[in-house]
Write a protein that holds these residues in place. Sequence first.
Motif, PDB file in Angstrom:
ATOM      1  N   LEU A 119      18.130  37.392  32.400  1.00 37.14           N
ATOM      2  CA  LEU A 119      16.904  37.278  31.605  1.00 37.14           C
ATOM      3  C   LEU A 119      17.016  38.055  30.293  1.00 37.14           C
ATOM      4  O   LEU A 119      17.807  39.004  30.185  1.00 37.14           O
ATOM      5  CB  LEU A 119      15.722  37.790  32.421  1.00 37.14           C
ATOM      6  N   GLY A 120      16.231  37.645  29.335  1.00 41.57           N
ATOM      7  CA  GLY A 120      16.222  38.305  28.034  1.00 41.57           C
ATOM      8  C   GLY A 120      15.802  39.761  28.167  1.00 41.57           C
ATOM      9  O   GLY A 120      15.056  40.125  29.077  1.00 41.57           O
ATOM     10  N   ALA A 123      11.940  40.485  28.204  1.00 34.53           N
ATOM     11  CA  ALA A 123      11.056  39.786  29.151  1.00 34.53           C
ATOM     12  C   ALA A 123       9.966  40.738  29.631  1.00 34.53           C
ATOM     13  O   ALA A 123      10.240  41.896  29.959  1.00 34.53           O
ATOM     14  CB  ALA A 123      11.871  39.257  30.323  1.00 34.53           C
ATOM     15  N   ASP A 177       6.231  37.059  31.654  1.00 37.58           N
ATOM     16  CA  ASP A 177       7.431  36.220  31.646  1.00 37.58           C
ATOM     17  C   ASP A 177       8.081  36.091  33.017  1.00 37.58           C
ATOM     18  O   ASP A 177       8.625  35.055  33.371  1.00 37.58           O
ATOM     19  CB  ASP A 177       8.455  36.784  30.660  1.00 37.58           C
ATOM     20  N   VAL A 178       8.073  37.176  33.754  1.00 41.13           N
ATOM     21  CA  VAL A 178       8.735  37.136  35.064  1.00 41.13           C
ATOM     22  C   VAL A 178       7.880  37.900  36.062  1.00 41.13           C
ATOM     23  O   VAL A 178       7.294  38.937  35.726  1.00 41.13           O
ATOM     24  CB  VAL A 178      10.190  37.658  34.991  1.00 41.13           C
ATOM     25  N   ASN A 207       2.567  28.940  32.163  1.00 38.87           N
ATOM     26  CA  ASN A 207       3.066  29.937  31.211  1.00 38.87           C
ATOM     27  C   ASN A 207       4.571  29.907  31.030  1.00 38.87           C
ATOM     28  O   ASN A 207       5.127  30.783  30.372  1.00 38.87           O
ATOM     29  CB  ASN A 207       2.626  31.332  31.664  1.00 38.87           C
ATOM     30  N   ARG A 208       5.235  28.927  31.638  1.00 36.89           N
ATOM     31  CA  ARG A 208       6.702  28.895  31.662  1.00 36.89           C
ATOM     32  C   ARG A 208       7.276  30.256  32.068  1.00 36.89           C
ATOM     33  O   ARG A 208       8.199  30.780  31.439  1.00 36.89           O
ATOM     34  CB  ARG A 208       7.274  28.508  30.294  1.00 36.89           C
ATOM     35  N   ALA A 209       6.664  30.815  33.081  1.00 39.05           N
ATOM     36  CA  ALA A 209       7.141  32.092  33.613  1.00 39.05           C
ATOM     37  C   ALA A 209       8.075  31.823  34.781  1.00 39.05           C
ATOM     38  O   ALA A 209       8.188  30.690  35.267  1.00 39.05           O
ATOM     39  CB  ALA A 209       5.955  32.928  34.057  1.00 39.05           C
ATOM     40  N   LEU A 210       8.777  32.846  35.228  1.00 41.01           N
ATOM     41  CA  LEU A 210       9.709  32.731  36.350  1.00 41.01           C
ATOM     42  C   LEU A 210       9.212  33.602  37.496  1.00 41.01           C
ATOM     43  O   LEU A 210       8.865  34.769  37.290  1.00 41.01           O
ATOM     44  CB  LEU A 210      11.097  33.211  35.910  1.00 41.01           C
ATOM     45  N   TYR A 269      14.527  29.784  28.843  1.00 41.59           N
ATOM     46  CA  TYR A 269      14.518  29.248  27.488  1.00 41.59           C
ATOM     47  C   TYR A 269      15.258  30.170  26.529  1.00 41.59           C
ATOM     48  O   TYR A 269      15.260  31.392  26.695  1.00 41.59           O
ATOM     49  CB  TYR A 269      13.071  29.046  27.016  1.00 41.59           C
ATOM     50  N   THR A 270      15.883  29.573  25.522  1.00 39.89           N
ATOM     51  CA  THR A 270      16.476  30.382  24.461  1.00 39.89           C
ATOM     52  C   THR A 270      15.374  30.776  23.484  1.00 39.89           C
ATOM     53  O   THR A 270      14.248  30.260  23.557  1.00 39.89           O
ATOM     54  CB  THR A 270      17.543  29.593  23.675  1.00 39.89           C
ATOM     55  N   SER A 271      15.720  31.661  22.542  1.00 42.59           N
ATOM     56  CA  SER A 271      14.711  32.065  21.557  1.00 42.59           C
ATOM     57  C   SER A 271      14.309  30.886  20.677  1.00 42.59           C
ATOM     58  O   SER A 271      13.256  30.893  20.050  1.00 42.59           O
ATOM     59  CB  SER A 271      15.234  33.224  20.719  1.00 42.59           C
ATOM     60  N   GLN A 272      15.157  29.848  20.654  1.00 40.63           N
ATOM     61  CA  GLN A 272      14.807  28.624  19.924  1.00 40.63           C
ATOM     62  C   GLN A 272      13.949  27.687  20.760  1.00 40.63           C
ATOM     63  O   GLN A 272      13.594  26.599  20.310  1.00 40.63           O
ATOM     64  CB  GLN A 272      16.077  27.859  19.520  1.00 40.63           C
ATOM     65  N   GLY A 273      13.667  28.095  21.994  1.00 46.77           N
ATOM     66  CA  GLY A 273      12.833  27.259  22.847  1.00 46.77           C
ATOM     67  C   GLY A 273      13.589  26.197  23.629  1.00 46.77           C
ATOM     68  O   GLY A 273      12.988  25.374  24.318  1.00 46.77           O
ATOM     69  N   VAL A 276      17.279  26.039  29.437  1.00 46.93           N
ATOM     70  CA  VAL A 276      18.600  26.306  30.022  1.00 46.93           C
ATOM     71  C   VAL A 276      18.412  26.432  31.535  1.00 46.93           C
ATOM     72  O   VAL A 276      17.499  27.107  31.997  1.00 46.93           O
ATOM     73  CB  VAL A 276      19.196  27.625  29.470  1.00 46.93           C
TER      74      VAL A 276
END
Lengths: 406, 406
Positions: A119-120, A123, A177-178, A207-210, A269-273, A276
Amino acid sequence: MIRINEHYLKLQSSYLFAEIAQRVRRFQEENPETEVIKLGIGDVTRALPEACVRAMHNAVDELGREETFRGYGPEQGYAFLREAIAREDFQKRGADISEEEVFVSDGAKCDTANFQELLGPDAYVALPDPVYPVYLDSNVMAGRTGALQGDRFQGVRHLESTRENGFIPDPPGDPVDVIYLCFPNNPTGAAIGHEDLKKWVDYARENRALILYDAAYEAFIRDDSLPRSIYEVPGAKEVAVEFRSFSKTAGFTGARCAYTVVPKECTGYTSQGEAVSLHGLWLRRQSTKFNGASYPMQRAAEAVYSREGAEQVRELIDFYLANASIVLSQMRSLGLTCSGGENSPYIWVHAGRDSKEMFELLLSRAGVVCTPGIGFGSCGREYIRISAFNSRRNIETAMERIGKVL
Amino acid sequence: MIRINEHYLKLQSSYLFAEIAQRVRRFQEENPETEVIKLGIGDVTRALPEACVRAMHNAVDELGREETFRGYGPEQGYAFLREAIAREDFQKRGADISEEEVFVSDGAKCDTANFQELLGPDAYVALPDPVYPVYLDSNVMAGRTGALQGDRFQGVRHLESTRENGFIPDPPGDPVDVIYLCFPNNPTGAAIGHEDLKKWVDYARENRALILYDAAYEAFIRDDSLPRSIYEVPGAKEVAVEFRSFSKTAGFTGARCAYTVVPKECTGYTSQGEAVSLHGLWLRRQSTKFNGASYPMQRAAEAVYSREGAEQVRELIDFYLANASIVLSQMRSLGLTCSGGENSPYIWVHAGRDSKEMFELLLSRAGVVCTPGIGFGSCGREYIRISAFNSRRNIETAMERIGKVL
């Protein structure tokens, strides 16, 4: 000059369980006549199921003969085990998980601690309070929190699990995020129902969370209305990773075998959205940093799914659940409010006083070791965790002694 | 929204060994009549030593009986094994390592990949070229490199190991923070002498750098003048961590047991220049993220140090070294320059042509799998690695077939 990862310095120098062990050791030295009963750390005490023992012996013999010797296995685990897991733990319960989505490892502690590497660094992490310390500490080490302020790390969202919400927190009103979830819960013993779990899955999807879902105590669920896997909730495959272990299920704490499910749809997601697949990243992580679980232990885990193994495991869990039931009724008869003890090997007892005081009282007056709730977070300040992993005699003696003290 | 660790995307999507496996599988499908001989991946083929097999069986029986059952062991490994390691592998050779400095694990791959977690994110990393890919990839994942440019990652110092320097690079003229060294080397098979190793220890002391010393192939050293441990060099304890494994020593690639030595004097620094013991940080890392190696495997590793076990291990290594010697003389008789093959199970052969071409030639014409050197780094562009881990018959057949082709 070699610089260290200074995030490590944010952690207090010792780990709750190490502190307790030290205090217990001192008590034993000072009171050699007292037989201390340990209901603290959640470690199993009964022998491995016979089916697993037999499978280990056979596999060891294979390694001892050139014709059947096996060297490196697949980093993700052998197909014989991954297939059994996917079929028995998921497909038979209607959860559409394929063997390729199952990653066998040597422990759920490693997996829950390592998964955050994917993860980033920024996060935003949500963690229950009280919580299994590994989730938090591994994120502190990775720099995803601020400093410790009072008894909480800054920069983390705490999901308070209290009597008021039945120890099952609702999703927050704002995005994280997570999210780490653990059901049946360690330490509160609370088990989550379909509807509450669906709220979390829906939240994560919105929220596109994990969700990192720790189901290490799944085998203790006896209430058929409860979900055993997060993948029983529709849509969970896109947003959830699930951790399982043979440790508490089949007594593998010393043998070491566990697994993690990372569905192919599960997305970061990458920082570009850009989306992955986390499945690909975890495969890469495991192939690079892990060399597979011990072969005899994978064969022993496979035996858990045989008819004989399944029966023996059920008997094992029944035994600990009966222990839990004894603890639960004694605590209740002493007028203490409890969570868990059903569908869980843990009883989370509202002590009505400081948790370390209660720990000290039970140790010094009853010779019984429990875990002070504060070690799991602020919300554990007035709780203790009692573990049902012990012999029947020890459980009964401990409850008798506690009855005299309280 | 959950963001991924984008450093993972810098890695090429596949791992050298996976690529090779795929190419070999295709070849086998297309040529079902050819018996392919695999001298690629360095995996042992002979059965576990009897002493280890017996120790595993005994330990499995212990887990199968309630009176002798063991659950969680110490995260750092059992004292019985740590003591045997410290005494037999270090103290008996004059290296002053105590059992507390030994951390038992399930694999040297995990340990070499995980140790970088303790280091600052900006540490300047020096790596041999060619190199075991795990050192590099784990640092790429942690963000300690720039992007891939051509076939090298930016921001890393490459220590070129070539015929000119006998595959033993000298320390660089300027400071780096962390240095990975592996001797006997994978893939070149080169073994380092006291004087050359002392240069590195002195360099690390002068620059307060850290050496991560991979000695997984130590058991193959037969030349008594060579150091088996970096701690045979005075002062190394302050600047070096050593990784060892039972995989290649005693055939544990499927069983899984290894260890790492982190001396208490070994030091890293905060950004304020304060010294911090890496021993304490690794202990914290392992207690938080690892739950100990499988108990039966630790008992089997202990048996390696029994008189019987030591004899059996020596016989095992002698066997592979005799294989290596057969490979070495055949390659030399074909006019090829080689490194390794003595004090090492690997023979690093100068192919005089592109390494992938040579790989393809040997596979398609001789049905022999080797590893193309380019997979280990740019300096491997014209080399192949041949592994001596196989049966005598396969080694002899492979050499015969290669003799006809080249």
